[in-house]
Scaffold this motif. Structure first.
Motif, mmCIF file in Angstrom:
data_model
loop_
_atom_site.group_PDB
_atom_site.id
_atom_site.type_symbol
_atom_site.label_atom_id
_atom_site.label_comp_id
_atom_site.label_asym_id
_atom_site.label_seq_id
_atom_site.Cartn_x
_atom_site.Cartn_y
_atom_site.Cartn_z
ATOM 1 N N LEU A 232 -3.360 3.007 15.506
ATOM 2 C CA LEU A 232 -4.642 3.402 16.102
ATOM 3 C C LEU A 232 -5.361 4.478 15.279
ATOM 4 C CD1 LEU A 232 -3.642 3.457 19.893
ATOM 5 C CD2 LEU A 232 -4.761 1.614 18.638
ATOM 6 N N TYR A 233 -4.600 5.345 14.603
ATOM 7 C CA TYR A 233 -5.254 6.412 13.821
ATOM 8 C C TYR A 233 -6.134 5.827 12.711
ATOM 9 C CZ TYR A 233 -2.227 5.936 9.705
ATOM 10 O OH TYR A 233 -1.602 5.473 8.578
ATOM 11 N N GLN A 234 -5.817 4.587 12.313
ATOM 12 C CA GLN A 234 -6.542 4.017 11.168
ATOM 13 C C GLN A 234 -7.978 3.612 11.486
ATOM 14 O OE1 GLN A 234 -4.322 0.924 9.227
ATOM 15 N NE2 GLN A 234 -2.622 2.280 8.702
ATOM 16 N N GLY B 229 -4.009 14.311 6.230
ATOM 17 C CA GLY B 229 -4.788 15.331 6.934
ATOM 18 C C GLY B 229 -4.931 15.077 8.428
ATOM 19 N N LEU B 230 -4.281 14.032 8.942
ATOM 20 C CA LEU B 230 -4.433 13.686 10.367
ATOM 21 C C LEU B 230 -3.966 14.832 11.271
ATOM 22 C CD1 LEU B 230 -5.134 11.261 12.316
ATOM 23 C CD2 LEU B 230 -2.652 10.875 12.438
ATOM 24 N N THR B 231 -4.752 15.094 12.335
ATOM 25 C CA THR B 231 -4.384 16.113 13.332
ATOM 26 C C THR B 231 -4.347 15.476 14.719
ATOM 27 O OG1 THR B 231 -6.691 16.639 13.777
ATOM 28 C CG2 THR B 231 -5.587 17.923 12.031
ATOM 29 N N GLU B 232 -3.788 16.204 15.660
ATOM 30 C CA GLU B 232 -3.712 15.651 17.019
ATOM 31 C C GLU B 232 -5.110 15.451 17.613
ATOM 32 O OE1 GLU B 232 -1.259 18.489 19.158
ATOM 33 O OE2 GLU B 232 -3.002 19.731 19.633
ATOM 34 N N ASP B 233 -6.064 16.313 17.271
ATOM 35 C CA ASP B 233 -7.422 16.148 17.822
ATOM 36 C C ASP B 233 -8.073 14.867 17.304
ATOM 37 O OD1 ASP B 233 -7.197 18.471 19.242
ATOM 38 O OD2 ASP B 233 -8.187 19.716 17.734
ATOM 39 N N ALA B 234 -7.879 14.585 16.019
ATOM 40 C CA ALA B 234 -8.423 13.341 15.451
ATOM 41 C C ALA B 234 -7.701 12.132 16.036
ATOM 42 C CB ALA B 234 -8.284 13.361 13.933
ATOM 43 N N MET B 235 -6.386 12.280 16.219
ATOM 44 C CA MET B 235 -5.581 11.170 16.771
ATOM 45 C C MET B 235 -6.050 10.803 18.171
ATOM 46 S SD MET B 235 -2.894 9.172 16.177
ATOM 47 C CE MET B 235 -3.520 7.810 17.138
ATOM 48 N N ARG B 236 -6.308 11.813 18.990
ATOM 49 C CA ARG B 236 -6.709 11.570 20.395
ATOM 50 C C ARG B 236 -8.000 10.738 20.453
ATOM 51 N NH1 ARG B 236 -6.978 16.444 21.488
ATOM 52 N NH2 ARG B 236 -4.799 16.734 22.039
ATOM 53 N N ILE C 167 -1.099 9.070 23.113
ATOM 54 C CA ILE C 167 -0.957 8.627 24.511
ATOM 55 C C ILE C 167 -2.160 9.080 25.340
ATOM 56 C CG2 ILE C 167 0.424 8.977 26.613
ATOM 57 C CD1 ILE C 167 2.909 9.026 24.711
ATOM 58 N N GLU C 168 -2.601 10.306 25.145
ATOM 59 C CA GLU C 168 -3.759 10.798 25.917
ATOM 60 C C GLU C 168 -4.995 9.944 25.650
ATOM 61 O OE1 GLU C 168 -2.273 15.411 25.622
ATOM 62 O OE2 GLU C 168 -4.371 14.985 25.113
ATOM 63 N N GLY C 169 -5.190 9.585 24.395
ATOM 64 C CA GLY C 169 -6.350 8.759 24.036
ATOM 65 C C GLY C 169 -6.289 7.389 24.694
ATOM 66 N N ALA C 170 -5.105 6.773 24.663
ATOM 67 C CA ALA C 170 -4.943 5.441 25.266
ATOM 68 C C ALA C 170 -5.127 5.517 26.777
ATOM 69 C CB ALA C 170 -3.563 4.884 24.920
ATOM 70 N N GLN C 171 -4.654 6.601 27.382
ATOM 71 C CA GLN C 171 -4.815 6.755 28.835
ATOM 72 C C GLN C 171 -6.280 6.965 29.202
ATOM 73 O OE1 GLN C 171 -1.843 9.823 29.531
ATOM 74 N NE2 GLN C 171 -0.328 8.301 30.159
ATOM 75 N N HIS C 172 -7.005 7.661 28.353
ATOM 76 C CA HIS C 172 -8.448 7.822 28.588
ATOM 77 C C HIS C 172 -9.130 6.440 28.620
ATOM 78 C CE1 HIS C 172 -12.466 9.861 27.130
ATOM 79 N NE2 HIS C 172 -12.598 9.230 28.268
#
Ligand code: ZN
Length: 452
Positions: free
Chosen positions: A67-69, A96-103, A140-145
């Protein structure tokens, strides 16, 4: 709360008899399908959904993604390269990936999947930069959103350039770090209950980015907790050469030695296979995530799906990450799967219904959830999608609405319900806040792809 779906031009149940109902109904209560039948049921429903001009299908199961891609689409320098060159180029940007970008990436990619008919997705999440924060938690937070049924795979990379692997040092972890975190995320997030919305799998990235020891230890840990295992395998001829050079084995033989040929494992790709490989995978009851667009983009080859479809291999369809597909459109991927087999094996190699079957029942089997999702049957989850047969792309295709959504390149659902909750109505995401993430997504993407 009971919802009655009635009046559809066609309901393709994808049950064992592959029943298609032209005067059918589906009654949903809460998050489950209560009844499926012909005509009208006698019960009163709280809500009636009129299906005139629409095709109703079970939601698709996307069996492989990163998903990050979605932050790394169409990156100049990568979009015309083959796998190993593509990876080496992109690792320098991915790090450079961060949790904020991942979400944000997760919510956006899952939204795109929902809009194109997927109600369940996996995510092979294997990138854990040292300064990145809680990547899997944000995933997980992003997918739940977005509201999709989610199977994140705790991926890993433990073999960097200095050890003979491909990734740079800053994105690999030690085996101890990886195994401890695998245990943590299973205990924290994995839900084994029926109709669970969140299940964890363990997924070392590939034979060329993790050690053999990690592969073996993953088998033990997954067995202890009863979770599935996943990795990339036999994607390219370069990978086969790497495995022969480094381990003295071809990819399938290597995984056999490592104890990975078992029914609770699914592999992404499986493009470069011998007949003996197919026999081994078949007798082990392996699952497969077939990723035709990604294989085409990277010039990897054509997975022998037409030869494997009557074997013991469980075959699902997957969009793969958006750095090697550039879209997360699930119904388009079903079409791509159908067409690509025909290039190699002839016009009857894979029919529209077979491709739809792989995207629904096949995917459910791959994830060990054939009793819960993948078809419209009483007791299964209320994961339903509808396509508008009056869309311009489908005009003139009235004779066979089921095949039409594949052949005529439908690209968006009219509605999607996941676990009894509306996620898409009239072709739009119900949660409008998801659209508000696109500017953030583009900002993160610019920052990440601008680094060298
Ligand atoms: Zn992949």
């Amino acid at each position: 709360m009971k919802t009655l779906f009635v009046g559809f031009d066609m309901i393709a149940t994808m049950d064992d008899e592959q029943r298609e109902l032209s005067d059918g109904y589906v009654l949903v209560e809460g998050n489950r399908i209560l009844e499926v039948g012909s005509g009208r049921p006698k019960v009163e429903a709280d809500l009636e959904v009129d299906g005139r001009g629409k095709l109703l299908l079970p939601g698709f199961v996307n069996t492989h993604h990163h998903l990050y891609q979605s932050l790394f689409r169409n990156v100049p320098g990568a979009s015309d390269a083959k796998l190993f060159d593509w990876l080496v180029f992109l690792y320098e940007r991915w790090k450079g990936l961060t949790e904020d970008a991942m979400r944000v990436a997760s919510a956006v990619a899952c939204s795109e999947l929902l809009l194109s008919g997927a109600t369940t997705t996996t995510d092979h999440c294997y990138l854990y930069p040292r300064e990145g924060g809680d990547i899997l938690g944000a995933d997980i937070e992003g997918a739940q959103h977005a509201g999709i049924r989610f199977h994140p795979c705790r991926g890993s990379m433990s073999m960097s350039k200095k050890d003979g692997g491909l990734p740079p040092d800053s994105v690999v972890q030690t085996e101890d770090e990886i195994l401890a975190d695998c245990q943590r995320v299973i205990e924290r997030h994995h839900d084994p209950e029926p109709l669970a919305m969140l299940r964890i799998a363990l997924a070392p990235c590939s034979p060329f980015s993790v050690t053999q020891d990690l592969m073996r230890q993953t088998v033990n840990l997954a067995g202890e907790y009863g979770v599935l295992m996943h990795t990339h395998l036999a994607e390219t001829h370069d990978e086969e050469a790497f495995c022969l050079r480094t381990f003295g084995r071809r990819p399938v033989d290597l995984m056999e030695d490592l104890g990975w040929l078992r029914p609770d494992v699914w592999f992404a790709h499986l493009v470069v296979l011998s007949d003996a490989d197919i026999d081994k995978l078949s007798s082990a009851g392996i699952g497969m995530a077939h990723c035709p667009s990604s294989n085409m983009t990277l010039g990897s080859g054509i997975a022998p799906v037409a030869r494997m479809k009557s074997s013991g291999v469980k075959i699902g369809i997957a969009v793969d990450g958006s750095a090697s597909n550039d879209t997360s459109n699930m119904i388009r991927e079903v079409r791509q799967a159908m067409l690509l087999q025909r290039v190699q094996y002839g016009a009857d190699a894979l029919k529209a219904r077979e491709a739809l079957w792989m995207a629904t029942r096949g995917g459910a089997q791959v994830l060990g959830r054939d009793q819960e999702i993948g078809s419209i049957e009483p007791g299964k989850a209320a994961d339903l999608v509808a396509f508008d047969l009056e869309d311009i792309a489908l005009a003139g295709s009235w004779a066979d609405p089921v095949a039409a959504v594949v052949h005529c390149a439908a690209d968006r659902v009219d509605f999607a319900m996941v676990n009894g909750t509306w996620r898409v109505r009239e072709g739009r995401l119900v949660d409008e806040s998801l659209y508000g993430l696109i500017p953030d997504h583009n900002r993160f993407s610019k920052t990440l792809t601008g680094t060298s």
